[in-house]
Design a protein around this motif. Structure first.
Motif, PDB file in Angstrom:
ATOM      1  N   ASP A  84      -9.528  73.038   2.684  1.00 51.85           N
ATOM      2  CA  ASP A  84      -9.147  72.477   1.392  1.00 51.85           C
ATOM      3  C   ASP A  84      -8.000  73.336   0.860  1.00 51.85           C
ATOM      4  N   ILE A  85      -6.787  72.874   1.128  1.00 53.11           N
ATOM      5  CA  ILE A  85      -5.602  73.682   0.825  1.00 53.11           C
ATOM      6  C   ILE A  85      -5.560  74.122  -0.645  1.00 53.11           C
ATOM      7  N   LEU A  86      -6.068  73.290  -1.523  1.00 47.88           N
ATOM      8  CA  LEU A  86      -5.980  73.607  -2.955  1.00 47.88           C
ATOM      9  C   LEU A  86      -6.999  74.647  -3.400  1.00 47.88           C
ATOM     10  N   ASN A  87      -7.977  74.918  -2.541  1.00 46.85           N
ATOM     11  CA  ASN A  87      -9.004  75.908  -2.905  1.00 46.85           C
ATOM     12  C   ASN A  87      -9.272  76.861  -1.760  1.00 46.85           C
ATOM     13  N   VAL A  88      -8.443  77.872  -1.609  1.00 45.90           N
ATOM     14  CA  VAL A  88      -8.681  78.805  -0.511  1.00 45.90           C
ATOM     15  C   VAL A  88      -8.812  80.236  -1.021  1.00 45.90           C
ATOM     16  N   SER A  89      -9.672  80.996  -0.335  1.00 43.58           N
ATOM     17  CA  SER A  89      -9.799  82.424  -0.637  1.00 43.58           C
ATOM     18  C   SER A  89      -8.834  83.178   0.281  1.00 43.58           C
ATOM     19  N   ASP A  90      -8.711  84.486   0.082  1.00 45.44           N
ATOM     20  CA  ASP A  90      -7.873  85.309   0.966  1.00 45.44           C
ATOM     21  C   ASP A  90      -8.370  85.222   2.402  1.00 45.44           C
ATOM     22  N   GLU A  91      -9.688  85.180   2.522  1.00 49.82           N
ATOM     23  CA  GLU A  91     -10.281  85.094   3.855  1.00 49.82           C
ATOM     24  C   GLU A  91      -9.857  83.796   4.557  1.00 49.82           C
ATOM     25  N   ASP A  92      -9.879  82.706   3.783  1.00 47.61           N
ATOM     26  CA  ASP A  92      -9.442  81.417   4.343  1.00 47.61           C
ATOM     27  C   ASP A  92      -7.973  81.478   4.746  1.00 47.61           C
ATOM     28  N   LEU A  93      -7.180  82.157   3.907  1.00 50.73           N
ATOM     29  CA  LEU A  93      -5.747  82.239   4.194  1.00 50.73           C
ATOM     30  C   LEU A  93      -5.491  83.010   5.489  1.00 50.73           C
ATOM     31  N   LEU A  94      -6.287  84.068   5.672  1.00 53.76           N
ATOM     32  CA  LEU A  94      -6.125  84.858   6.895  1.00 53.76           C
ATOM     33  C   LEU A  94      -6.521  84.032   8.120  1.00 53.76           C
ATOM     34  N   SER A  95      -7.594  83.263   7.965  1.00 52.10           N
ATOM     35  CA  SER A  95      -7.993  82.473   9.137  1.00 52.10           C
ATOM     36  C   SER A  95      -6.987  81.334   9.381  1.00 52.10           C
ATOM     37  N   LEU A  96      -6.363  80.861   8.307  1.00 56.18           N
ATOM     38  CA  LEU A  96      -5.294  79.864   8.475  1.00 56.18           C
ATOM     39  C   LEU A  96      -4.095  80.504   9.189  1.00 56.18           C
ATOM     40  N   ALA A  97      -3.773  81.737   8.788  1.00 58.40           N
ATOM     41  CA  ALA A  97      -2.654  82.451   9.437  1.00 58.40           C
ATOM     42  C   ALA A  97      -2.923  82.581  10.939  1.00 58.40           C
TER      43      ALA A  97
END
Ligand SMILES: Nc1nc2c(ncn2[C@@H]2O[C@H](COP(=O)(O)OP(=O)(O)OP(=O)(O)O)[C@@H](O)[C@H]2O)c(=O)[nH]1
Length: 385
Positions: A190-203
């Motif tokens: 959910d691009i509009l609701n991400v934590s730092d952890e989600d961002l790292l896993s997206l990276a």
């Protein structure tokens, strides 16, 4: 042209790999030492030329039945820990990679350089750590970019009611991302609701999709067997850039007959003791690994990681020539899935625009414009251009 970045920590052997892979004999390239800029050069993939199959061997554009097709190689600044924070030549390193289609990760398989590239005793550093280290640096670099821009991106998506994946792709285009890659990486996110952890896993997901890579287990000539085995297990190809460079220099100077990618060489001239002993060692290495490994690595990047195939455009479908009578003048690297019409555009925009039809020159049959080209296809494009 396909661009391949050479990455790795200092002293892993990048410059040696770069020199070896870009040093071409007059037979293969029009001019030797095909260096474009200090850190950009031309290397070649090696494929069997289609001329034998077509019974027009020798076509005059291959070397003993082998085609060497150019790709760009970029010797990326040495990577040190925390490059993503700008340490060492961190920014230059990561900027160089922006333009690369894929990476050859040169690892010191002998374990004789520490994480900063200082020389230590053979076997003292586990090279698998270096593999992880490059991946982590790339992840942190991408994470940093996402994190810095995220709030702004989200605001814009909300305000302008934009499609999140599409908008993200536009914003990351400078790093070589396209919408398909972004869509795949953000599936279930959910691009509009991400934590730092989600961002790292997206990276991490983005890195895997964007940076196709092959690990060069370099210095295999002095590496402990255990390290080579460990690296091979995770997909690495053992190589000796140093031996490849020695062979290319010996061939250039007429001492041996050797084509890049050959599994052996032939001695042509009287050698002194030092030369003989080095070549003897190189021959043993080649027997063990089926060559020096350098050519195998370049081919693996292009054909297995990037999924390219080779096609031969011609103007005369019976003689397989261009208008000047050159037999099989061009061997083009195109992505698997490229259609006949797309090939026309690649040859020249105008040929694409004024495309009429295409002929499979092997089968002497017309093909439709959305026919997906196959490896070694020989194609005549008929256009009003
Ligand atoms: N035994 C062996 N030594 C190698 C090989 N490749 C490179 N070396 C040696 O390792 C050292 C470092 O090689 P370079 O090619 O300069 O390494 P680099 O990664 O470009 O290093 P930086 O320019 O500092 O980033 C040199 O002494 C090379 O001769 C190899 O395949 N086998």
């Amino acid at each position: 042209m396909i661009e391949i970045g050479l990455a790795g920590k200092p002293n892993a052997g990048k410059s040696t790999f770069f020199k070896a892979s870009t040093m071409a004999d007059a037979e293969i390239a029009d001019y030797p030492f095909t260096t474009i800029e200090p850190n950009v050069g031309v290397a070649y993939v090696r494929v069997e030329c289609v001329c034998k199959e077509l019974e027009v061997y020798p076509c005059g554009n291959c070397v003993e039945g082998w085609r060497f097709i150019p790709v760009k190689i970029i010797d990326v600044a040495g990577l040190v820990p925390e490059a993503h924070k700008g340490r060492g030549l961190g920014n230059a390193f990561l900027d160089n990679l922006r333009q690369a289609d894929a990476i050859i990760h040169v690892v010191d398989a002998s374990g004789s350089t520490d994480e900063e590239g200082n020389v230590i005793e053979v076997g003292a550093r586990d090279p698998v750590e270096d593999v992880k280290f490059l991946e982590e640096e790339l992840d942190m670099w991408l994470f940093g970019i996402l994190k810095r821009n995220w709030d702004k991106i989200i605001r814009r998506i909300r305000m302008e009611k934009r499609d999140p994946a599409k908008y993200l792709a536009e914003n990351l285009a400078g790093l070589g991302f396209d919408e398909i890659t972004i869509k795949e990486a953000t599936r279930n996110v959910d691009i509009l609701n991400v934590s730092d952890e989600d961002l790292l896993s997206l990276a991490k997901k983005l890195r895997k999709l964007r940076f196709k890579s092959v690990i060069a287990a370099n210095k295999a000539d002095k590496a402990p067997e255990e390290f080579i085995n460990k690296l091979v297990k995770i997909g690495a190809i053992p190589c000796s850039a140093y031996y490849e460079l020695a062979l290319r220099m010996a061939a250039k100077n007429g001492y041996i007959k050797y084509l890049p990618g050959d599994e052996d060489f032939e001695i042509l001239k009287e050698l002194n003791e030092k030369q003989r002993s080095l070549l003897e060692k190189i021959r043993n290495f080649m027997k063990r690994f089926g060559g020096t490994g350098v050519q195998k690595i370049i081919n693996k990047v292009v054909f297995e990681e990037l999924n390219y195939i080779v096609v031969y455009p011609v103007e005369d479908e019976n003689k397989f020539t261009d208008s000047k009578g050159n037999v099989l003048p061009d061997a083009m690297l195109v992505k698997k899935g490229t259609t006949a019409r797309e090939l026309a555009y690649k040859i020249h925009t105008e040929i694409g625009e004024k495309y009429i039809y295409a002929v499979d020159a092997k089968k002497k049959r017309r093909i439709s414009e959305d026919y997906e080209l196959q490896h070694n296809d020989v194609i005549k494009i008929v256009s009003a251009a």
